[in-house]
Scaffold this motif. Sequence first.
Motif, PDB file in Angstrom:
ATOM      1  N   ARG A  14      38.872 -19.788  44.642  1.00 36.89           N
ATOM      2  CA  ARG A  14      38.282 -20.108  45.934  1.00 36.89           C
ATOM      3  C   ARG A  14      37.533 -21.443  45.889  1.00 36.89           C
ATOM      4  N   ILE A  15      36.957 -21.801  44.734  1.00 38.51           N
ATOM      5  CA  ILE A  15      36.241 -23.081  44.619  1.00 38.51           C
ATOM      6  C   ILE A  15      37.205 -24.229  44.846  1.00 38.51           C
ATOM      7  N   ASN A  16      38.381 -24.161  44.221  1.00 30.68           N
ATOM      8  CA  ASN A  16      39.388 -25.207  44.417  1.00 30.68           C
ATOM      9  C   ASN A  16      39.832 -25.278  45.863  1.00 30.68           C
ATOM     10  N   ALA A  17      39.985 -24.122  46.503  1.00 27.56           N
ATOM     11  CA  ALA A  17      40.424 -24.098  47.902  1.00 27.56           C
ATOM     12  C   ALA A  17      39.391 -24.759  48.806  1.00 27.56           C
ATOM     13  N   LEU A  18      38.111 -24.497  48.556  1.00 31.74           N
ATOM     14  CA  LEU A  18      37.055 -25.114  49.357  1.00 31.74           C
ATOM     15  C   LEU A  18      37.067 -26.621  49.191  1.00 31.74           C
ATOM     16  N   TRP A  19      37.302 -27.078  47.980  1.00 34.35           N
ATOM     17  CA  TRP A  19      37.385 -28.528  47.726  1.00 34.35           C
ATOM     18  C   TRP A  19      38.464 -29.157  48.586  1.00 34.35           C
ATOM     19  N   PHE A  20      39.624 -28.510  48.663  1.00 38.93           N
ATOM     20  CA  PHE A  20      40.720 -29.076  49.460  1.00 38.93           C
ATOM     21  C   PHE A  20      40.415 -29.024  50.954  1.00 38.93           C
ATOM     22  N   ASN A  33      37.598 -29.535  52.259  1.00 34.61           N
ATOM     23  CA  ASN A  33      36.683 -30.641  52.517  1.00 34.61           C
ATOM     24  C   ASN A  33      37.286 -32.011  52.227  1.00 34.61           C
ATOM     25  N   HIS A  34      38.488 -32.050  51.675  1.00 30.98           N
ATOM     26  CA  HIS A  34      39.099 -33.341  51.326  1.00 30.98           C
ATOM     27  C   HIS A  34      40.489 -33.503  51.926  1.00 30.98           C
ATOM     28  N   SER A  35      40.797 -32.732  52.935  1.00 31.49           N
ATOM     29  CA  SER A  35      42.051 -32.884  53.671  1.00 31.49           C
ATOM     30  C   SER A  35      41.718 -33.127  55.134  1.00 31.49           C
ATOM     31  N   GLY A  36      40.980 -34.210  55.370  1.00 31.73           N
ATOM     32  CA  GLY A  36      40.375 -34.408  56.669  1.00 31.73           C
ATOM     33  C   GLY A  36      39.082 -33.611  56.706  1.00 31.73           C
ATOM     34  N   THR A  37      38.529 -33.372  57.865  1.00 32.84           N
ATOM     35  CA  THR A  37      37.321 -32.568  57.941  1.00 32.84           C
ATOM     36  C   THR A  37      37.673 -31.086  57.813  1.00 32.84           C
ATOM     37  N   GLY A  38      36.807 -30.337  57.118  1.00 31.49           N
ATOM     38  CA  GLY A  38      37.107 -28.953  56.786  1.00 31.49           C
ATOM     39  C   GLY A  38      37.181 -28.045  57.992  1.00 31.49           C
ATOM     40  N   GLN A  39      38.225 -27.235  58.047  1.00 33.35           N
ATOM     41  CA  GLN A  39      38.421 -26.316  59.164  1.00 33.35           C
ATOM     42  C   GLN A  39      38.358 -24.852  58.755  1.00 33.35           C
ATOM     43  N   ALA A  40      38.821 -24.539  57.557  1.00 32.44           N
ATOM     44  CA  ALA A  40      38.835 -23.129  57.161  1.00 32.44           C
ATOM     45  C   ALA A  40      39.188 -22.992  55.688  1.00 32.44           C
ATOM     46  N   VAL A  41      38.762 -21.881  55.115  1.00 35.72           N
ATOM     47  CA  VAL A  41      39.274 -21.432  53.822  1.00 35.72           C
ATOM     48  C   VAL A  41      39.899 -20.067  54.078  1.00 35.72           C
ATOM     49  N   TYR A  42      41.168 -19.944  53.702  1.00 32.25           N
ATOM     50  CA  TYR A  42      41.911 -18.711  53.948  1.00 32.25           C
ATOM     51  C   TYR A  42      42.079 -17.930  52.649  1.00 32.25           C
ATOM     52  N   GLU A  43      42.138 -16.628  52.800  1.00 28.47           N
ATOM     53  CA  GLU A  43      42.439 -15.723  51.692  1.00 28.47           C
ATOM     54  C   GLU A  43      43.659 -14.897  52.073  1.00 28.47           C
ATOM     55  N   GLY A  44      44.527 -14.625  51.113  1.00 33.16           N
ATOM     56  CA  GLY A  44      45.705 -13.815  51.377  1.00 33.16           C
ATOM     57  C   GLY A  44      46.243 -13.221  50.093  1.00 33.16           C
ATOM     58  N   GLU A  45      47.396 -12.597  50.186  1.00 31.78           N
ATOM     59  CA  GLU A  45      48.059 -12.002  49.028  1.00 31.78           C
ATOM     60  C   GLU A  45      49.530 -12.387  49.044  1.00 31.78           C
ATOM     61  N   VAL A  46      50.099 -12.523  47.853  1.00 24.93           N
ATOM     62  CA  VAL A  46      51.520 -12.822  47.761  1.00 24.93           C
ATOM     63  C   VAL A  46      52.128 -11.986  46.639  1.00 24.93           C
ATOM     64  N   PHE A  73      30.998 -32.278  43.792  1.00 21.97           N
ATOM     65  CA  PHE A  73      31.763 -32.364  42.543  1.00 21.97           C
ATOM     66  C   PHE A  73      32.599 -31.115  42.291  1.00 21.97           C
ATOM     67  N   ASN A  74      33.130 -30.523  43.373  1.00 22.70           N
ATOM     68  CA  ASN A  74      34.047 -29.390  43.239  1.00 22.70           C
ATOM     69  C   ASN A  74      33.409 -28.264  42.449  1.00 22.70           C
ATOM     70  N   GLY A  75      32.136 -27.964  42.782  1.00 16.36           N
ATOM     71  CA  GLY A  75      31.447 -26.946  42.012  1.00 16.36           C
ATOM     72  C   GLY A  75      30.786 -25.872  42.842  1.00 16.36           C
ATOM     73  N   LEU A  76      31.147 -25.755  44.120  1.00 20.28           N
ATOM     74  CA  LEU A  76      30.485 -24.784  44.975  1.00 20.28           C
ATOM     75  C   LEU A  76      31.261 -23.470  45.015  1.00 20.28           C
ATOM     76  N   ASP A  77      30.636 -22.431  44.491  1.00 26.07           N
ATOM     77  CA  ASP A  77      31.195 -21.083  44.558  1.00 26.07           C
ATOM     78  C   ASP A  77      30.460 -20.335  45.657  1.00 26.07           C
ATOM     79  N   LEU A  78      31.173 -19.980  46.704  1.00 27.19           N
ATOM     80  CA  LEU A  78      30.542 -19.305  47.836  1.00 27.19           C
ATOM     81  C   LEU A  78      29.845 -18.017  47.418  1.00 27.19           C
ATOM     82  N   GLU A  79      30.377 -17.362  46.400  1.00 24.61           N
ATOM     83  CA  GLU A  79      29.784 -16.105  45.950  1.00 24.61           C
ATOM     84  C   GLU A  79      28.413 -16.303  45.314  1.00 24.61           C
TER      85      GLU A  79
END
Length: 462
Positions: A204-210, A212-225, A427-433
């Motif tokens: 999830r930390i990596n996802a949050l980084w993206f 915030n760095h793919s234009g302005t942040g809109q969402a972090v999604y969770e799913g299963e595959v 610095f890609n270090g924010l863990d929401l938990e």
Amino acid sequence: MNNLSLLQQIRGSMKNPEPLSEENFCKVAEPGLTFAEAQKACAAAGVDIGKIIVDLQRTICNIYYADYESGVYFVVELTSKLLPDGGPVFKAYTMAQKRARYLKERDWSNYYLIAVPAPLQIWDFQKRYREIEPERVFEIWSGIYKKIDYANGQWNPEVLEYVFSQAPEVKGLPVNENGKVTVYRGNGTLSVPPEEAFSWSTNRINALWFANHSGTGQAVYEGEVAPEKVVAYFEGFQNENEILVRPRTVENIRALDLIPVSQKEMVRMLMPTLPELIRYGRYASELGYPSESVFEFHGKKHILRVLLLGLIYFYNGEPALNLLDKKILIYFALLHDLGRTNDEKDDAHGAKSVRRIIKEHIDIPELQIGRRGREVAQFIIRYHSLPDEAGYQAIRKNSRISREEAEHLKLLYEICKDIDGLDRVRFNGLDLEQLRTPYARRLALVAGALLQEEIEQVVESH
């Protein structure tokens, strides 16, 4: 200027290439140079002007000679330097012909590394992928994919299906209790919808980084595959824990409870904070915090962002805080890192900060925080760099305060740790938990957006 930043153009791919023509020439060429002059100069250099392509959506890296059949590519500068005989074009053409030998040798790695400019690699690959040996096509595609950012929507589904079908077997997937892989995706304004995305992360930390760095942040999604729908897994934080899946195979997609960034929302949140940001932000310089460089994370900009996050929390968060609480947040933001001497993990810098405050009689006179407020703020500063439980235990042991006061102190302690922690997005270090309060967790994308704001300039210009 178009809506892509220069960095996005450099790291991105040409999405709208079209042949150079008399109609679009004036939009990309140096003023004063005519199409006829450029055509004559190219002819003198033995270069076919009909193979020059342009992308009007870009302001740099937007004009190339592109001879797909021979694999000859080079940047073209449509300036007066071409005249009279196209010397610069001839020189670039000659060098590009030498690089094109990799195509003849079927040395695909070097061909895409050396011969094909990054903005044209997707364009070339999607024309040529069937020429590449099946056992190597995923490897070559992967090299291009990892290099090119902002390529949303450019990969042809037919190409992806073929490339993914040649991928090697995936091993070591982190399967959850449902027998599936939990995945996360950060989306910004430049991202494709999650349903169409094939790139996710198991972290999830990596996802949050993206986000915030793919234009302005809109969402972090969770799913299963399902594991059988996974194409590749690049394990490890340095590889962004990226997981590639077949499009439209991620199930149970949901957005985390984060505030999406928009101009309207940012104006609403920031407007009430600005007078105090300007009033107290100047102390960041007076207190001696250093200017930040690429390798410094705890300087003036960090202090100002923590101050701004504290003010955002006060004016927008829940539960409602009182005036003294606001002063404590401001005091904490400005003074919490005075004891820092480096950017490394330092559990003791909170206590060092308090010792320095007391020894040097450091204060924020305008704040008028009072003795009680100062004691609370210094307590929080002392314990903010320690594990949460150390602070909680100190609060429990404080016999001078009531249970209600202890609960409120605990809340302020958590808020201060959270506004400091939110700036770990830098610095890609924010863990929401790791955040303690519900409202702070909702601010993760807002914290990312603040990295793009010229807060220091705003403060210093007043």
